[in-house]
Design an enzyme around this catalytic site. Sequence first.
Site, PDB file in Angstrom:
ATOM      1  N   SER A 171      36.380  43.850  40.026  1.00 34.23           N
ATOM      2  CA  SER A 171      36.120  42.831  40.176  1.00 34.23           C
ATOM      3  C   SER A 171      36.250  41.556  40.035  1.00 34.23           C
ATOM      4  CB  SER A 171      37.837  42.472  39.398  1.00 34.23           C
ATOM      5  OG  SER A 171      38.451  41.318  38.872  1.00 34.23           O
ATOM      6  N   ASN A 172      36.382  40.674  40.710  1.00 32.80           N
ATOM      7  CA  ASN A 172      35.524  39.333  41.261  1.00 32.80           C
ATOM      8  C   ASN A 172      34.231  39.860  42.321  1.00 32.80           C
ATOM      9  OD1 ASN A 172      35.693  37.783  39.269  1.00 32.80           O
ATOM     10  ND2 ASN A 172      37.547  36.155  40.314  1.00 32.80           N
TER      11      ASN A 172
END
Length: 603
Positions: free
Chosen positions: A269-270
């Site tokens: 994800s991030n």
Amino acid sequence: MNRPSIRIAAVGAMLALAACATTSRTQEPAPMFSAPRTTEHRGDDDLLTAGLGLAGLRAMAPPAFADAEHPTPQELRRRALWSNWRGIADLAPGGGFGELYGSANAVPGREFSAFATVPGAKSAHRVLVQVPDAFDAGKRCVVVTASSGSRGIYGAIAVAGAWGLPKGCAVAYTDKGAGTDYFDLDAGKGVRADGTVAARGEGLAFEPGTPAATGVAFKHAHSQDNPEADWGRHVKQAAQFALQSLDAAFPQAAPFTFDNTRVIAVGISNGGGAVLRAAEQDADWLDAVVAGEPNVYGPGEGGRALYDYTTEAALLMPCALLHLQNLPQPPLTAQSAPLWTQRCVALKEAGLIDGADTAAQARAAYEALKANGWTDDALRAGALSVGFDLWRAVAVTYASAYGRYGFGELPCGNRYSALGADFAPRPATAVERAAWWSDASGIPPGAGVHIVEPNPAAPLTTLRCLRGLWTGDDTDARRVRSGIAQTRAGLPRKGLPVVVIHGTDDGLIPPAFSSMPYVRQAQSAGRDVRYWQVRHAQHFDAFLGLPDYGARYVPLLPYVYAALDRVDAHLDGAVALPGDAVIATTPRGAGQALKAENLALPK
């Protein structure tokens, strides 16, 4: 209980001295680190689960504090690990973790932690290194990672820790300038290095520049640093801190350098976006990168910024979902349909869609999203983000970060606070404040902190304002878009092995906007990037414990671990790098346990 011992002075001096070192592969001075701490974690308080084991991580209630207003650092750490494991991995019985893939077995060792600051930043980011007792100084390996979402320093424990620690690798973490270092403006208190609460000037991890205000500030939204622009540098500083920590842990084997230590970066994800940003740095310090479902605003055609498609989804998706059948549960259709119908009406009245009735309006919203690249699979999985109001939560925090706004300055009027039973802002209690560091996900609402909505009777007003920061041309819009432009990723370094893994059904970070254009551009430029597309995988493994999600979707973590295995073996010279693959998985169906044949892991 085997309490961890803390050795600050001696190890702090060693780390401070090590900060002056250089490495031949980077030819640059290592950064200085502040507030160094070292703790030992053995017996019933190990590195990976703080003694909870898989059974303890599966417990529905978090580990309790003996004194809810004054938890100890040890209690906070244990609870933070519980929270972050459960926020990332599918630990439910039958989900396969600990049986088909992954490990939560005890790993004894030491933790080294500190604050680090990238040049020009106002606030520090946390770095932490876990060094297992089984670390092999003869085969030096570091796994460096960044937290997913806006999570705290343990946000990637289920990703990097679960793979690297059992293999005897040191694991280096950064919260990448986000995290759970909340600050209570009413009480004038924040979080220290060990997670405990203290007043301004007492070694806090984050102090907002707003001295006189009410509510809650937190680093991602209010540091005025736009941390996403520095994600790659955050990851590199974590790796540099790992080398210095290993020097302190094994002085007889020092120095540990990028020349003599294998460094593999991994994140989801991030965190996946962060390790891809680290990959683009020219210096030859990384050996390989594995990025799962990365939030990456790539250089290729078709790439879209997270803020663009988040604000679009926040406006249109609730209405558009009424046009789709067979949505996963939750959200419950009977409860959601009236609210989504109201959204259709509001969008029609605002002139954003056409349609004489709800069906026509829903179809118009759906077609607008499809025209902009959303797939039916992404929309179905995105229903979860609608149900949990995640689109608005992301938009409010990220608008503040991209525009480098201080607390209370966001042009759309949102702020953060504890709320009373009447939904009016109120001061946080000592009990709430004490648990923020361990319990929060790093982005409200959650852990007793909420978004204060300036237009509660007309929520579309705020959503249109947030969307306007992307589509408009006033001073605030240009300010936010300038910050977003600073997050655009470049190409990875030539010759660096990179594996990108993404679920085809991802409804939060659709691969069409992120991984696909990034990979396409990188491969066209001759970069060594491989791409695994996993059928029937969405964004949140943790939600596969919900029966309908577990029946429909497969977890992504097994593929991240498998890619790490393949990359590690390739660096050993044992196997070739994995090729591109579209992995045809088979959902397990209702009431069934996950089996190896469901995953169809690449050989």
